[in-house]
Design a protein around this motif. Structure first.
Motif, PDB file in Angstrom:
ATOM      1  N   THR A 266       0.830  -1.200   0.000  1.00 30.92           N
ATOM      2  CA  THR A 266       0.000   0.000   0.000  1.00 30.92           C
ATOM      3  C   THR A 266       0.866   1.252   0.000  1.00 30.92           C
ATOM      4  OG1 THR A 266      -1.837  -1.096   1.107  1.00 30.92           O
ATOM      5  CG2 THR A 266      -1.728   1.300   1.317  1.00 30.92           C
ATOM      6  N   TYR A 293      -2.692  -6.387  -0.977  1.00 32.13           N
ATOM      7  CA  TYR A 293      -1.952  -5.187  -0.601  1.00 32.13           C
ATOM      8  C   TYR A 293      -1.420  -5.331   0.822  1.00 32.13           C
ATOM      9  CZ  TYR A 293      -2.625  -2.183  -4.629  1.00 32.13           C
ATOM     10  OH  TYR A 293      -2.541  -1.622  -5.883  1.00 32.13           O
ATOM     11  N   GLU A 295      -0.067  -4.201   4.234  1.00 29.11           N
ATOM     12  CA  GLU A 295      -0.464  -3.002   4.969  1.00 29.11           C
ATOM     13  C   GLU A 295       0.519  -2.579   6.058  1.00 29.11           C
ATOM     14  OE1 GLU A 295      -2.809  -1.414   3.771  1.00 29.11           O
ATOM     15  OE2 GLU A 295      -4.324  -2.759   2.934  1.00 29.11           O
ATOM     16  N   CYS A 354      -2.323  -8.351   5.017  1.00 29.41           N
ATOM     17  CA  CYS A 354      -2.719  -7.850   3.702  1.00 29.41           C
ATOM     18  C   CYS A 354      -4.231  -7.636   3.604  1.00 29.41           C
ATOM     19  CB  CYS A 354      -2.296  -8.826   2.594  1.00 29.41           C
ATOM     20  SG  CYS A 354      -0.520  -8.881   2.283  1.00 29.41           S
ATOM     21  N   THR A 355      -4.609  -6.802   2.653  1.00 30.33           N
ATOM     22  CA  THR A 355      -5.998  -6.636   2.240  1.00 30.33           C
ATOM     23  C   THR A 355      -6.096  -7.046   0.775  1.00 30.33           C
ATOM     24  OG1 THR A 355      -6.310  -4.779   3.755  1.00 30.33           O
ATOM     25  CG2 THR A 355      -7.894  -5.000   1.940  1.00 30.33           C
ATOM     26  N   ARG A 365      -9.972   2.724  -2.522  1.00 32.00           N
ATOM     27  CA  ARG A 365      -8.529   2.777  -2.297  1.00 32.00           C
ATOM     28  C   ARG A 365      -7.861   3.789  -3.216  1.00 32.00           C
ATOM     29  NH1 ARG A 365      -6.297  -1.603   0.689  1.00 32.00           N
ATOM     30  NH2 ARG A 365      -4.267  -0.976  -0.120  1.00 32.00           N
TER      31      ARG A 365
END
Length: 384
Positions: A266, A293, A295, A354-355, A365
């Protein structure tokens, strides 16, 4: 894949041992301890070092070893290193190191007209100790690999220590570049012969990208590995602004039903990269890839795992700079146990740090403004 890479003429070595060092603390502790025990020589090639706590301690240790009679040779990329430091402090530091007699050379220092020096940089990270072990991976010599950076938080990366017959190849690669920067021939000296201290049997293929020789080797080997995937491709890379050949290979894998998992960050050390990545990751997601992503800081690691059976680790980013312009070094590791270690780190990050990117959260986002910047700057991503 291993057979086809050998048919490409790439150097293949059996009987190696590989130790994963998945953090800055582990890498510097392990490497500096091994340097302290060096008896004959230490050869160092880095894209950059910073005049900070780690950089200062590193050169103090090298100076100490030189006083003990150990041969020390260090080279760095003239642009990557100087641009990362305060110029006055850096120049004074280099002068002080050289005044001790330690051989310290810059590859292609930036000189007027500067554009002549922009394209082909030495992005490798290689350390060879006594011909017994070599370190490669994504880490330079900077203390933010331990302490992080305010703008990105924690800085994740990975290095590996290799022992065994493959060390010969890393020594050869160092020696060629050393001759270019210093004029000194190392390979004819038997003092730099490799000594096999491996207790394992890990097969490795070494890929060395040189701009005017084997210039397409990274694109070709990554593409070959992706095209041969049957079930699963897992990639973590800080700048996967995929060049066309890699992107198309990933599309073909997705079309075959291969699960593709891509991990990006990110936050990033380059302000424009997240916007460009957003467009690239959306394209992959639209084709069926799973994009995660990270984080908890910036993931600077460069690792790919295929089908849980083999993997690659090294200095190569999946962008135009690494794949088309720079000197790079990677090892393809044909060992399930080592690959599983990479996978465990990847999957723990995926599941807990993570996302996953989805159609629903993409716009939240990345605002319209950021998407426009990404599409606009994406036209020059090849040179970034």
């Amino acid at each position: 894949t291993m057979r086809e890479m050998q048919e490409m003429g790439l150097p293949f070595y059996e009987g190696n041992e590989m130790e994963l060092l998945p953090s800055g603390e582990l890498k510097f502790r392990d490497m500096m301890e091994r340097i302290r025990k060096a008896k004959h020589y230490v050869h160092v090639e880095y894209f950059k070092f910073k005049v900070d706590s780690i950089g200062t301690a590193f050169f103090q240790l090298l100076g100490q070893k030189m006083c003990e009679g150990v041969e020390v040779r260090v080279m760095y990329d003239g642009y990557g290193t100087r641009s990362s430091n305060n110029h006055k402090i850096f120049d004074a530091f280099v002068d002080s190191v050289r005044s001790t007699g330690l051989p310290l050379y810059a590859y292609d220092s930036m000189k007027f007209p500067w554009v002549n020096h922009v394209f082909h940089r030495d992005h490798r990270k290689i350390v060879v100790i006594d011909g017994e072990m070599a370190y490669i991976g994504g880490m330079n010599v900077c203390d933010y690999y331990i302490h992080g950076k305010p703008e990105v938080g924690k800085w994740r990366d990975m290095q590996v220590r290799i022992q065994g017959p493959a060390v010969k190849e890393f020594e050869h690669i160092f020696s060629v570049m050393w001759y270019d920067v210093s004029g000194e021939i190392l390979e004819l000296n038997p003092a730099y012969d490799t000594k096999n201290t491996s207790n394992d049997d890990v097969p490795l293929i070494v890929t060395d990208r040189q701009p005017h020789f084997q210039s397409s080797v990274m694109r070709d080997t990554y593409t070959l590995a992706i095209d041969n995937a049957k079930e699963l491709i897992q990639i973590v890379n800080p700048y996967p602004m995929n060049v066309r050949k890699i992107r198309r290979a990933l599309y073909r894998a997705l079309k075959r039903g291969v699960r593709v998992e891509m991990m990006v960050s990110t936050r990033c050390d380059d302000k424009l990269v997240p916007e460009i990545l957003a467009i690239e990751m959306k394209k992959l997601m639209n084709r069926g890839a799973h994009v995660y992503y990270y984080e908890e800081g910036f993931h600077h690691t460069k690792v790919m795992m295929v089908d849980g059976t083999y993997s690659t680790v090294g200095s190569t980013n999946l962008d135009g700079r690494s794949l088309v312009f720079d000197f790079e070094i990677n090892a393809f590791v044909f060992d399930e146990d080592v690959t599983r270690q990479f996978q465990q780190i990847f999957e723990e990050d995926r599941d807990f740090r993570c996302t996953e990117l989805t159609q629903e959260n993409f716009k939240s986002r990345f605002s319209l403004r950021r998407r426009i910047i990404g599409r606009t700057m994406g036209t020059i991503k090849f040179f970034m």
